[in-house]
Design an enzyme around this catalytic site. Structure first.
Site, PDB file in Angstrom:
ATOM      1  N   VAL A  11      -5.861 -57.970   5.027  1.00  0.00           N
ATOM      2  CA  VAL A  11      -6.587 -57.432   3.876  1.00  0.00           C
ATOM      3  C   VAL A  11      -6.519 -58.389   2.676  1.00  0.00           C
ATOM      4  O   VAL A  11      -7.540 -58.715   2.062  1.00  0.00           O
ATOM      5  CB  VAL A  11      -6.033 -56.041   3.504  1.00  0.00           C
ATOM      6  N   LEU A 156     -12.343 -52.387   5.249  1.00  0.00           N
ATOM      7  CA  LEU A 156     -12.846 -53.413   6.165  1.00  0.00           C
ATOM      8  C   LEU A 156     -12.398 -53.160   7.592  1.00  0.00           C
ATOM      9  O   LEU A 156     -11.355 -52.559   7.832  1.00  0.00           O
ATOM     10  CB  LEU A 156     -12.398 -54.804   5.710  1.00  0.00           C
ATOM     11  N   GLU A 158     -11.345 -55.132  11.015  1.00  0.00           N
ATOM     12  CA  GLU A 158     -11.010 -56.433  11.563  1.00  0.00           C
ATOM     13  C   GLU A 158     -12.107 -56.830  12.543  1.00  0.00           C
ATOM     14  O   GLU A 158     -12.627 -55.996  13.268  1.00  0.00           O
ATOM     15  CB  GLU A 158      -9.640 -56.389  12.261  1.00  0.00           C
ATOM     16  N   LYS A 210      -8.796 -42.753   1.883  1.00  0.00           N
ATOM     17  CA  LYS A 210      -8.549 -43.760   2.925  1.00  0.00           C
ATOM     18  C   LYS A 210      -7.947 -43.111   4.178  1.00  0.00           C
ATOM     19  O   LYS A 210      -8.376 -43.384   5.307  1.00  0.00           O
ATOM     20  CB  LYS A 210      -7.616 -44.834   2.364  1.00  0.00           C
ATOM     21  N   PHE A 255     -18.859 -44.676  17.272  1.00  0.00           N
ATOM     22  CA  PHE A 255     -17.462 -44.268  17.407  1.00  0.00           C
ATOM     23  C   PHE A 255     -17.238 -43.114  18.369  1.00  0.00           C
ATOM     24  O   PHE A 255     -16.302 -42.325  18.205  1.00  0.00           O
ATOM     25  CB  PHE A 255     -16.885 -43.902  16.018  1.00  0.00           C
ATOM     26  N   ILE A 256     -18.117 -42.986  19.379  1.00  0.00           N
ATOM     27  CA  ILE A 256     -17.870 -41.936  20.374  1.00  0.00           C
ATOM     28  C   ILE A 256     -17.752 -42.560  21.760  1.00  0.00           C
ATOM     29  O   ILE A 256     -18.180 -41.973  22.748  1.00  0.00           O
ATOM     30  CB  ILE A 256     -18.939 -40.812  20.328  1.00  0.00           C
ATOM     31  N   CYS A 266      -4.009 -49.759  11.805  1.00  0.00           N
ATOM     32  CA  CYS A 266      -4.387 -48.689  10.865  1.00  0.00           C
ATOM     33  C   CYS A 266      -4.387 -47.281  11.463  1.00  0.00           C
ATOM     34  O   CYS A 266      -3.623 -46.430  11.008  1.00  0.00           O
ATOM     35  CB  CYS A 266      -5.743 -48.996  10.264  1.00  0.00           C
ATOM     36  N   ARG A 333      -1.198 -55.269  17.147  1.00  0.00           N
ATOM     37  CA  ARG A 333      -0.396 -54.123  16.728  1.00  0.00           C
ATOM     38  C   ARG A 333      -0.876 -52.845  17.428  1.00  0.00           C
ATOM     39  O   ARG A 333      -2.061 -52.539  17.415  1.00  0.00           O
ATOM     40  CB  ARG A 333      -0.446 -53.985  15.199  1.00  0.00           C
TER      41      ARG A 333
HETATM   42  N1  LIG Z   1      -5.646 -54.608   8.767  1.00  0.00           N
HETATM   43  C1  LIG Z   1      -6.668 -53.821   8.449  1.00  0.00           C
HETATM   44  O1  LIG Z   1      -7.699 -53.797   9.134  1.00  0.00           O
HETATM   45  C2  LIG Z   1      -6.599 -52.935   7.224  1.00  0.00           C
HETATM   46  C3  LIG Z   1      -7.774 -52.322   6.764  1.00  0.00           C
HETATM   47  C4  LIG Z   1      -7.714 -51.520   5.633  1.00  0.00           C
HETATM   48  C5  LIG Z   1      -6.497 -51.307   4.999  1.00  0.00           C
HETATM   49  N2  LIG Z   1      -5.355 -51.894   5.471  1.00  0.00           N
HETATM   50  C6  LIG Z   1      -4.109 -51.683   4.750  1.00  0.00           C
HETATM   51  O2  LIG Z   1      -3.860 -52.842   3.952  1.00  0.00           O
HETATM   52  C7  LIG Z   1      -2.459 -53.102   3.872  1.00  0.00           C
HETATM   53  C8  LIG Z   1      -2.154 -54.506   4.368  1.00  0.00           C
HETATM   54  O3  LIG Z   1      -2.475 -54.577   5.741  1.00  0.00           O
HETATM   55  P1  LIG Z   1      -2.570 -55.968   6.517  1.00  0.00           P
HETATM   56  O4  LIG Z   1      -3.066 -55.661   7.884  1.00  0.00           O
HETATM   57  O5  LIG Z   1      -3.292 -56.946   5.679  1.00  0.00           O
HETATM   58  O6  LIG Z   1      -1.016 -56.363   6.561  1.00  0.00           O
HETATM   59  P2  LIG Z   1      -0.339 -57.716   7.069  1.00  0.00           P
HETATM   60  O7  LIG Z   1       0.941 -57.328   7.682  1.00  0.00           O
HETATM   61  O8  LIG Z   1      -1.338 -58.520   7.849  1.00  0.00           O
HETATM   62  O9  LIG Z   1      -0.063 -58.536   5.718  1.00  0.00           O
HETATM   63  C9  LIG Z   1       0.855 -58.150   4.744  1.00  0.00           C
HETATM   64  C10 LIG Z   1       1.319 -59.410   4.007  1.00  0.00           C
HETATM   65  O10 LIG Z   1       2.125 -59.006   2.904  1.00  0.00           O
HETATM   66  C11 LIG Z   1       3.170 -59.965   2.750  1.00  0.00           C
HETATM   67  N3  LIG Z   1       4.224 -59.399   1.897  1.00  0.00           N
HETATM   68  C12 LIG Z   1       5.196 -58.513   2.196  1.00  0.00           C
HETATM   69  N4  LIG Z   1       5.962 -58.267   1.116  1.00  0.00           N
HETATM   70  C13 LIG Z   1       5.458 -58.986   0.102  1.00  0.00           C
HETATM   71  C14 LIG Z   1       5.791 -59.146  -1.285  1.00  0.00           C
HETATM   72  N5  LIG Z   1       6.798 -58.481  -1.824  1.00  0.00           N
HETATM   73  N6  LIG Z   1       5.063 -59.990  -2.027  1.00  0.00           N
HETATM   74  C15 LIG Z   1       4.012 -60.673  -1.492  1.00  0.00           C
HETATM   75  N7  LIG Z   1       3.646 -60.553  -0.192  1.00  0.00           N
HETATM   76  C16 LIG Z   1       4.348 -59.733   0.580  1.00  0.00           C
HETATM   77  C17 LIG Z   1       3.571 -60.272   4.173  1.00  0.00           C
HETATM   78  O11 LIG Z   1       4.302 -61.474   4.267  1.00  0.00           O
HETATM   79  C18 LIG Z   1       2.202 -60.335   4.855  1.00  0.00           C
HETATM   80  O12 LIG Z   1       1.672 -61.651   4.814  1.00  0.00           O
HETATM   81  C19 LIG Z   1      -1.789 -51.990   4.685  1.00  0.00           C
HETATM   82  O13 LIG Z   1      -1.445 -50.941   3.819  1.00  0.00           O
HETATM   83  C20 LIG Z   1      -2.886 -51.549   5.621  1.00  0.00           C
HETATM   84  O14 LIG Z   1      -2.735 -50.219   6.026  1.00  0.00           O
HETATM   85  C21 LIG Z   1      -5.395 -52.718   6.570  1.00  0.00           C
END
Ligand SMILES: NC(=O)c1ccc[n+]([C@@H]2O[C@H](COP(=O)([O-])OP(=O)(O)OC[C@H]3O[C@@H](n4cnc5c(N)ncnc54)[C@H](O)[C@@H]3O)[C@@H](O)[C@H]2O)c1
Length: 441
Positions: A11, A156, A158, A210, A255-256, A266, A333
């Site tokens: 994200v 978003l 992935e 969300k 989505f079905i 997520c 994941r």
């Molecule tokens: N992956 C998706 O498709 C998606 C979509 C919508 C929302 N989200 C939400 O967005 C959030 C992030 O998801 P993601 O998939 O990008 O996670 P991710 O695990 O890919 O990335 C998280 C990043 O945060 C960094 N981090 C951890 N602690 C930190 C700190 N104190 N300071 C700076 N950086 C730090 C980690 O090193 C890592 O690079 C989650 O809450 C998730 O639920 C994810």
């Protein structure tokens, strides 16, 4: 505008490149020094179509920088995005330690008014906790800077993340401050040209939006999987049922699709976290619990079919096509492939696996082991295996040469976890063919 983004994962990084690409000056802060070094060289740590090109052009043009310094991040800009992970804690609730650590750093180093924007998916009420953490840090150092905490959840997907970010269906802004709302509206102008997509609401409703969106999508999948399992028992064909119900615009075709369960970073964690949130306020979320239970069961469907066909699989080898939790990503994941591989290994079988982009992730998770061969191509995976199991519906698997596949495999058997093939076509090619929610042939 200057923008700081904490967290350079799926994200944070997408948000960063998209904001930089429209001319903003973006500084990303991540605690993972190796990741930051890679990003500074213009290398993406994740696979996401179009991401590397945007990353490199914006780094080269000086609009996008990466650092491990929270201090630099907190001082850089008015906008402080939080996009760190919120993984499930032991009890299924969202683990807030990373979000609160960022809040603390912002409070420690901010030197003027700040809009703190939560892009991470966070439990309802988190904005208050973030505000408390910042206020506590400011009080400790006797600072009186003003700030607002805004919820701006990310929707978003992935695999299509850049397009989803730049052409969003909606931009949810949860805010109780007019000043912060105006700043948010200004920031999103470049992604809002066609018509106003900004939906402003109170912070708690935004945080819940969300979870409700992901829970609804997960519900559609589990519902279809339930129908698929039932169709098999009743002698119906779920693919016909799918087309039959999708034609109703109240239901729709999206989505079905039945399959071998949802995964990813997520849906599983957000459904769990919402169940926990309900528990905490004394409410039994019965539909959500059902959605999760059905999905857990669905992830074992392929292994159950394999066992039913072969009996004891000890000493056998299975070709897995697809490892990522869905196509166009390397994200492993909660991927259904992991449940299947682990079940096969526990039963004494071996796996020859291939995925167009998730091989590296798989190697990272499982390391070198005798019962896992990371294949170079779909054909290499099939070579000498006792059956092919399709787990992720990558395009490259959609139209295989069945005659070649039959020659490569020891036994002409396909377990199709995504209903990609026509059962009659597979049968004519001499395969025993199993899919989800349709009669086996
Ligand atoms: N992956 C998706 O498709 C998606 C979509 C919508 C929302 N989200 C939400 O967005 C959030 C992030 O998801 P993601 O998939 O990008 O996670 P991710 O695990 O890919 O990335 C998280 C990043 O945060 C960094 N981090 C951890 N602690 C930190 C700190 N104190 N300071 C700076 N950086 C730090 C980690 O090193 C890592 O690079 C989650 O809450 C998730 O639920 C994810």
């Amino acid at each position: 505008m200057n923008i700081t983004i904490f967290g350079s994962g799926y994200v944070g990084l997408v948000t960063a490149v998209c904001f930089a690409d429209v001319g903003n000056d973006v500084l990303c802060v991540d605690v993972d020094a190796a990741k930051v070094a890679k990003l500074q060289r213009g290398e993406s740590p994740i696979y996401e179509p179009g991401l590397t090109e945007l990353l490199q052009s914006n780094v080269n043009e000086g609009r996008l920088r990466f650092t491990t310094s929270a201090e630099e991040g907190a001082r850089h800009s008015l906008y402080q995005f939080i996009a760190v992970g919120t993984p499930p804690a032991e009890d299924g609730s969202a683990d807030m330690q990373y979000v609160l650590a960022v809040a603390k750093s912002i409070g420690q180093y901010m030197d003027g008014y700040r809009v703190i924007v939560s892009k991470s998916t966070v439990p309802v009420g988190t904005a208050d906790r973030v505000a408390e953490a910042i206020a506590a840090e400011l009080a400790t150092r006797g600072a009186t800077h003003e700030f607002d905490v805004v919820s701006n959840p990310e929707f978003l997907k992935e695999g299509a993340a850049i397009a989803d970010f730049t052409k969003p269906d909606r931009i949810i802004v949860g805010s109780s401050s007019e000043r912060a709302t105006n700043h948010m509206q200004q920031l999103y102008v470049p992604f809002n040209r066609n018509h106003d997509r900004v939906v402003v609401m109170d912070v708690r409703s935004s945080e819940m939006t969300k979870y409700a969106a992901n829970a609804m999508l997960a519900t559609k999948i589990s519902f279809m999987n339930e129908m698929a399992n039932l169709a098999e028992k009743l002698g119906a064909d779920i693919e016909r049922v799918r087309v039959g119900i999708g034609s109703d615009p109240r239901i729709g075709y999206q989505f079905i699709y039945p399959g071998c369960g949802y995964g990813g970073s997520c849906f599983p964690k957000d459904v769990k976290a919402l169940i926990r949130m309900a528990d905490e306020v004394g409410f039994k979320a019965k539909v959500l619990q059902g959605v999760e239970d059905v999905n857990d069961r669905q992830k074992t469907v392929l292994f159950d079919k394999i066992k039913a066909h072969f009996g004891n699989v000890s000493g056998m080898t299975f070709a897995l096509w697809g490892l990522a939790f869905k196509p166009r990503t390397d994200d492993m994941r909660e991927a259904p492939s992991r449940v299947l591989m682990e079940a096969l290994w526990a039963a004494g079988a071996k796996v020859r696996a291939y995925d167009p982009v998730a091989m590296h992730e798989t190697a990272k998770i499982y390391g070198a082991r005798d019962d896992l061969y990371l294949a170079k191509s779909p054909e290499d995976a099939a070579q000498g295996a006792d059956a092919m199991v399709l787990v992720t519906e990558w395009r490259v698997f959609q139209s295989p040469n069945f005659a070649t596949l039959a020659k490569l495999l020891n036994k002409p058997v396909i377990f199709d976890g995504r209903n990609q093939y026509d059962p009659q076509h597979a049968k004519r090619a001499g395969f025993s063919y199993y899919s989800v929610g349709r009669a086996s042939v």
